[in-house]
Design an enzyme around this catalytic site. Sequence first.
Site, mmCIF file in Angstrom:
data_model
loop_
_atom_site.group_PDB
_atom_site.id
_atom_site.type_symbol
_atom_site.label_atom_id
_atom_site.label_comp_id
_atom_site.label_asym_id
_atom_site.label_seq_id
_atom_site.Cartn_x
_atom_site.Cartn_y
_atom_site.Cartn_z
ATOM 1 C CD GLU A 51 7.313 -2.262 1.463
ATOM 2 O OE1 GLU A 51 6.583 -2.984 2.169
ATOM 3 O OE2 GLU A 51 7.898 -1.254 1.906
ATOM 4 C CB THR A 84 1.043 0.538 4.831
ATOM 5 O OG1 THR A 84 2.068 0.658 5.812
ATOM 6 C CG2 THR A 84 1.400 1.377 3.623
HETATM 7 N N1 HSE Z 1 5.135 5.852 1.102
HETATM 8 C C1 HSE Z 1 4.432 4.846 1.819
HETATM 9 C C2 HSE Z 1 3.178 5.455 2.421
HETATM 10 C C3 HSE Z 1 5.313 4.320 2.906
HETATM 11 O O1 HSE Z 1 3.279 6.527 2.997
HETATM 12 O O2 HSE Z 1 2.110 4.862 2.282
HETATM 13 C C4 HSE Z 1 4.672 3.293 3.773
HETATM 14 O O3 HSE Z 1 5.588 2.921 4.781
#
Ligand code: HSE
Length: 319
Positions: free
Chosen positions: A141, A193
């Site tokens: 990630e 993201t």
């Molecule tokens: N919690 C993270 C976000 C998840 O919302 O940025 C990304 O998939």
Amino acid sequence: MELEKKHSISLQGEKQVTIHAPGTVANMVCGFDVLGMCLKEPFDIMQVRLLDEKKITIISKDGYELPTDPAQNTAGAPLIEMLNEIEGSIGFEVTIQKNIKPGSGLGSSAASAAGAVVGANHLLGNIFSNEDLVRFAMFGEKVASGVKHADNIAPCIYGGVTLIRSIFPLDIITIPAPDFFVTVVHPQIEVRTSDARQILRKEVQLKAAIKQWGNIAGLVAGLLKNDLALVGRSLEDVIIEPVRSILIPGFDEVKTKCKEAGALGGGISGSGPSIFMLSTTETIAKDVEAVMKEVFDTIGINYHTYVTTINKTGAQIIT
Ligand code: HSE
């Protein structure tokens, strides 16, 4: 910082495994970075093969131009961390057939990271715990979005719904979830993201925070008590969604119309652009799908939809 103990291994078993690495819905609307849910569909198919030298090779079997340098790859980076904790001259070759499109908000990078470590751990005789696997997979990630978060990784490894109370140190709680049907629409636009995190405000009003933690607690209590009305009214996000939803054409309309069609509630899946809705029956979930299609047909944006359920097992070895 405490040094990790090295694991010595003796390999006698299988040399290759195939894994189903499923998509996930992070945040579950109100629980930014702390709640996530695993889906039956879509899923990536991965192979992990044991090598007798300390190296990692990534083979991409899809059209996506993802980096094959292991340190820059979401499956490779977690395996580098895993190998650092193993004594001996072994490595892994990972083949990825990606069905979860990167930038979909359905945990594409987490599926690669989780699938790789679950497969590798199986070949090693499961010497690492699920918590170790989450710890390794979070490096994927970091590569994908610049930040370690576990709200896709944890549900992808544990299955079901997970609460990540903390990532430093890791504190993961699995939450039994009712047998919901999940409808997902993935409009074919890409939201990275890292961009979707960049646009968020760094400060939160106390009034909004109170509403948000009320909703998170309500959602968790609703899932535990099987109180569907409580789940439905807790699927509300007053902090992240108002900012991110501007990146998703048709978002408000989809949400309103899906609820009119009988969905308990829902919202942005992870960082978007996918939108998910929870329903109590397959019939409602299909009605919700029809509504989603109608909205995006009218706007003129291509999409994929899924009518699926919560995956209670997470990433799985299939052969
Ligand atoms: N919690 C993270 C976000 C998840 O919302 O940025 C990304 O998939």
